[in-house]
Write a protein that holds these residues in place. Structure first.
Motif, PDB file in Angstrom:
ATOM      1  N   GLU A  70      49.742   4.987  22.896  1.00 15.02           N
ATOM      2  CA  GLU A  70      50.836   4.008  22.909  1.00 15.02           C
ATOM      3  C   GLU A  70      51.870   4.421  23.942  1.00 15.02           C
ATOM      4  O   GLU A  70      53.012   3.992  23.902  1.00 15.02           O
TER       5      GLU A  70
ATOM      6  N   GLN B 290      46.834   1.706  15.638  1.00 13.27           N
ATOM      7  CA  GLN B 290      46.132   0.738  16.478  1.00 13.27           C
ATOM      8  C   GLN B 290      44.605   0.767  16.318  1.00 13.27           C
ATOM      9  O   GLN B 290      43.997  -0.237  15.976  1.00 13.27           O
TER      10      GLN B 290
ATOM     11  N   LYS C   2      43.459  -0.085  12.723  1.00  6.77           N
ATOM     12  CA  LYS C   2      43.518  -1.479  12.257  1.00  6.77           C
ATOM     13  C   LYS C   2      42.432  -2.308  12.926  1.00  6.77           C
ATOM     14  O   LYS C   2      41.910  -3.249  12.346  1.00  6.77           O
TER      15      LYS C   2
ATOM     16  N   ARG D  69      56.012   9.221  17.474  1.00  7.86           N
ATOM     17  CA  ARG D  69      55.902   9.316  18.930  1.00  7.86           C
ATOM     18  C   ARG D  69      56.870  10.362  19.455  1.00  7.86           C
ATOM     19  O   ARG D  69      58.068  10.273  19.215  1.00  7.86           O
TER      20      ARG D  69
ATOM     21  N   GLN E  97      56.655   0.313  11.378  1.00 13.47           N
ATOM     22  CA  GLN E  97      56.291  -1.012  11.891  1.00 13.47           C
ATOM     23  C   GLN E  97      55.680  -1.844  10.773  1.00 13.47           C
ATOM     24  O   GLN E  97      55.049  -1.300   9.871  1.00 13.47           O
TER      25      GLN E  97
ATOM     26  N   HIS F 250      50.532  -2.237  28.083  1.00 17.73           N
ATOM     27  CA  HIS F 250      50.772  -2.138  26.638  1.00 17.73           C
ATOM     28  C   HIS F 250      49.888  -1.006  26.084  1.00 17.73           C
ATOM     29  O   HIS F 250      50.327   0.108  25.942  1.00 17.73           O
ATOM     30  N   HIS F 251      48.644  -1.289  25.793  1.00 17.11           N
ATOM     31  CA  HIS F 251      47.673  -0.236  25.511  1.00 17.11           C
ATOM     32  C   HIS F 251      46.307  -0.716  25.986  1.00 17.11           C
ATOM     33  O   HIS F 251      46.147  -1.902  26.285  1.00 17.11           O
TER      34      HIS F 251
ATOM     35  N   ARG G 235      42.765  -8.450  21.070  1.00 19.52           N
ATOM     36  CA  ARG G 235      42.115  -7.205  21.484  1.00 19.52           C
ATOM     37  C   ARG G 235      40.770  -7.488  22.149  1.00 19.52           C
ATOM     38  O   ARG G 235      40.150  -8.521  21.927  1.00 19.52           O
TER      39      ARG G 235
HETATM   40  N1  ASP Z   1      50.088  -0.900  18.235  1.00 19.61           N
HETATM   41  C1  ASP Z   1      50.989  -1.682  19.032  1.00 19.61           C
HETATM   42  C2  ASP Z   1      52.322  -0.948  19.191  1.00 19.61           C
HETATM   43  O1  ASP Z   1      52.614  -0.059  18.417  1.00 19.61           O
HETATM   44  C3  ASP Z   1      51.290  -3.001  18.456  1.00 19.61           C
HETATM   45  C4  ASP Z   1      50.123  -3.898  18.479  1.00 19.61           C
HETATM   46  O2  ASP Z   1      49.541  -4.108  19.553  1.00 19.61           O
HETATM   47  O3  ASP Z   1      49.803  -4.439  17.417  1.00 19.61           O
HETATM   48  O4  ASP Z   1      53.088  -1.279  20.065  1.00 19.61           O
END
Ligand code: ASP
Length: 597
Positions: free
Chosen positions: A182, A206, A209, A228, A242, A456-457, A497
């Motif tokens: 992240e 991430q 899920k 983090r 979150q 983002h990722h 995704r």
């Molecule tokens: N895992 C991502 C984040 O922490 C959020 C996501 O893409 O659902 O920013």
């Protein structure tokens, strides 16, 4: 109950007492908020979680209780038995919900004394935050922090209830896991039973899920702790929570819909605010063009006006040279601010410079309309007319222009736009302006390391129209990713995704992640994708930031029970601290510190 523990146990709470209790005998337990000795009578404001009520100790009615009241001090824990009565006329306290009544004590018991607290709730805001964090349990007793804790609880329950109704399952995922990318550093935990190996605390759930989607869960959520190790800013914490969500067989619209309704319910049930749905949407490119940022505050207009083409050949070389070197010239129109004095304008120029601009060009629009400014004489008549038209300027307006490289123009004007909105009083109290920012770029170029990074990722699905660009022009590939921004605060990020291994492989290639490395880091996820992964996507609204917003707080630590400082320390417990040498030996860890400076 065992001898010695029995106490005058409460049968009522302080905050509910009112006229309907008059004449009743109650037993209260709580803390001494304040004590006033009036010679004869002693008044104690007794506080519990529900509120404060005044207790009167009269030496002629209850001498023993009065003697105890003489001893007690602020924050003593006290039990009182007494009769509720209407306060004598003229002594009511309209500031206090229980202010029409008081309790006349018959019996009292000190349940526990207290040291003199290092600060009082009344002067909490003047107390250094370090002291408040050190004595966090005392700070949390303050009505403001109690309200914040309650609000947070209510917000969590509302989210849980809503998502449950929508068919989501709350699934807990491990805290001891593998690194999740992240963009921050990982917190590592050494394994005793596998010497030399480490768990990473999740930067987010991430990958897990996504695996839950492969596992057929279809709708997942969790109030997930994300850890983090990053340089902390004012609204960041090393661990944050979150509302982590993921759904199968969805498109972005499905995710927007459920999040919009969730937030609508949340704002309604916690602070009674009305959020209009659907939320506005703009693309990342448009957000940058119109506001200079990917998290624009939509509570006020003040949009950026692009003047680059208009002044490309200007005599005014600050403009023309900037354009010739690939820069931009953009500005904002601060309506009715032509009355700004020279020192106010200098001050704005300094402000722009603090935010990286080399300078700020200001033009006052006077009757005519004509432009008044030291630089006006360098601008041709056409340029002046063009500026007035583009800004839709009217006499009385103030035009503020920055000429620089695009990133600097965007950043400085974003700051200036927000600063002017504040100075001009353009923000209506209580206004909520949510906004979806969509289609973020898939990659960001890391100039230092000369390589692409995931914006983002690396699990975001590229935009279907841009798949071909992956081979030809990765910088232009948009991701199916989105942010939710409310009042200029980034509240959530998410994306559809990648569920196909071939596309995932291509993204890893572009990010310079070799197949071996991908296998090592994410092999478990890639493997799962070979067994029928459904199309899926998700999002993760930041819960602390959300509660901070609902509470009207500006500091994220005010809505976290036990937060850490900017240096990631817990001032109350002293964490982090040195490890026990024996524990380190068991972990085969030797600590080697750099030489002291
Ligand atoms: N895992 C991502 C984040 O922490 C959020 C996501 O893409 O659902 O920013």
């Amino acid at each position: 109950m065992a001898e010695g523990i029995a106490f005058l146990k409460r049968n009522c709470i302080c905050g509910v007492l009112g006229m309907d209790y008059v004449g009743r005998e109650v037993i209260l337990n709580g803390w001494v908020n304040r004590r006033r000795d009036h010679g004869g009578l002693i008044f104690v404001d007794l506080r519990d979680r529900s509120g404060i009520v005044q207790v009167v100790f009269d030496p002629s009615h209850a001498p023993e209780a009065h003697a105890i009241a003489q001893e007690v001090r602020t924050e003593y824990v006290l039990a009182v038995r007494g009769i509720v009565r209407k306060r004598p006329a003229g002594t009511e306290n309209p500031e206090l919900p229980t202010g029409e009544v008081e309790v006349v004590a018959r019996e009292a018991e000190v349940l526990n004394p207290s040291e003199t607290p290092p600060f009082s709730h009344q002067d909490r805001t003047q107390t250094d935050e370090f002291i408040r964090l050190k004595y966090r349990y005392l700070d949390l007793r303050s009505p403001r922090m109690q309200a914040n804790l309650e609000l947070r609880h209510l917000a969590a329950q509302t989210v849980r209830a809503f998502l449950t109704e929508e068919g989501f399952w709350e699934v807990e995922t491990p805290i001891l896991f593998k690194p999740t990318p992240e963009g921050a550093r990982d917190y590592l935990v050494p394994s005793r039973v596998s010497p030399g190996n480490f768990y990473a605390l999740p930067q987010s759930p991430q990958t897990l899920k996504q695996l839950l989607m492969v596992a057929g869960v279809e709708k997942y959520f969790q109030l997930a702790r994300c850890l983090r190790d990053e340089d902390l800013r004012a609204d960041r914490q090393p661990e944050h929570t979150q509302i982590d969500m993921e759904m199968s067989f969805v498109e972005p619209d499905d995710i927007f819909d459920v999040v919009e309704r969730m937030l609508q319910r949340l704002f309604q049930e916690t602070i009674g605010a009305e959020l209009k749905i659907p939320f506005e949407r703009i693309t990342y490119a448009e957000a940058l063009r119109r506001f200079g940022t990917d998290k624009p505050d939509m509570r006020f207009p003040l949009e950026l006006v692009d003047l680059t083409d208009l002044v490309a050949n200007s005599q005014f070389q600050v403009f023309s040279r900037t354009v010739a070197s690939g820069g931009q010239v953009k500005g904002i129109n601060a309506k009715d601010c032509a009355c700004y004095t020279r020192s106010q304008l200098d001050n704005l120029t300094d402000f722009a410079k603090q935010h990286k601009a080399q300078g700020l060009v200001w033009l006052l629009v006077k009757e005519g309309p004509v432009l008044e400014s030291p630089v006006a004489k360098f601008l041709s008549e056409e340029e002046q007319a063009g500026l007035i038209e583009r800004f839709q300027a009217r006499p009385g307006d103030l035009l503020l222009i920055v000429a620089d490289q695009p990133a600097i123009v965007a950043e400085s004007l974003d700051w200036l736009r927000r600063e002017m909105a504040r100075r001009m009083g353009l923000i209506q109290p209580g206004a909520w302006k949510p906004l979806w920012v969509v289609e973020f770029p898939m990659f960001a170029w890391n100039e230092e390391e000369k390589r692409w990074e995931a914006e983002h990722h690396p699990f975001c699905m590229p935009h279907p129209d841009d798949l071909d660009l992956l081979d030809t022009d990765p910088g232009r590939v948009r991701a199916q990713s989105y942010d939710l921004v409310i009042n200029g605060v980034e509240l959530a990020s998410g994306s559809i995704r990648i569920h196909r291994r071939d596309i995932q492989q291509k993204i890893f290639d572009l990010l310079g992640i070799t197949p071996e490395e991908a296998e090592k880091r994410f092999g478990f996820l890639l493997k799962a994708f070979e067994y029928g992964a459904p199309p899926h996507g998700g999002i993760a609204p930041g819960f602390d930031r959300l509660v901070m917003m609902l509470a009207g707080e500006e500091n994220i630590r005010e809505v976290i029970a036990f937060p850490k400082t900017q240096r990631a320390q817990c001032l109350m417990s002293g964490a982090p601290c040195e490890a026990d040498p024996q524990a380190l030996r068991e972990l085969h860890i030797k600590v080697e510190l750099p030489p002291q400076e």
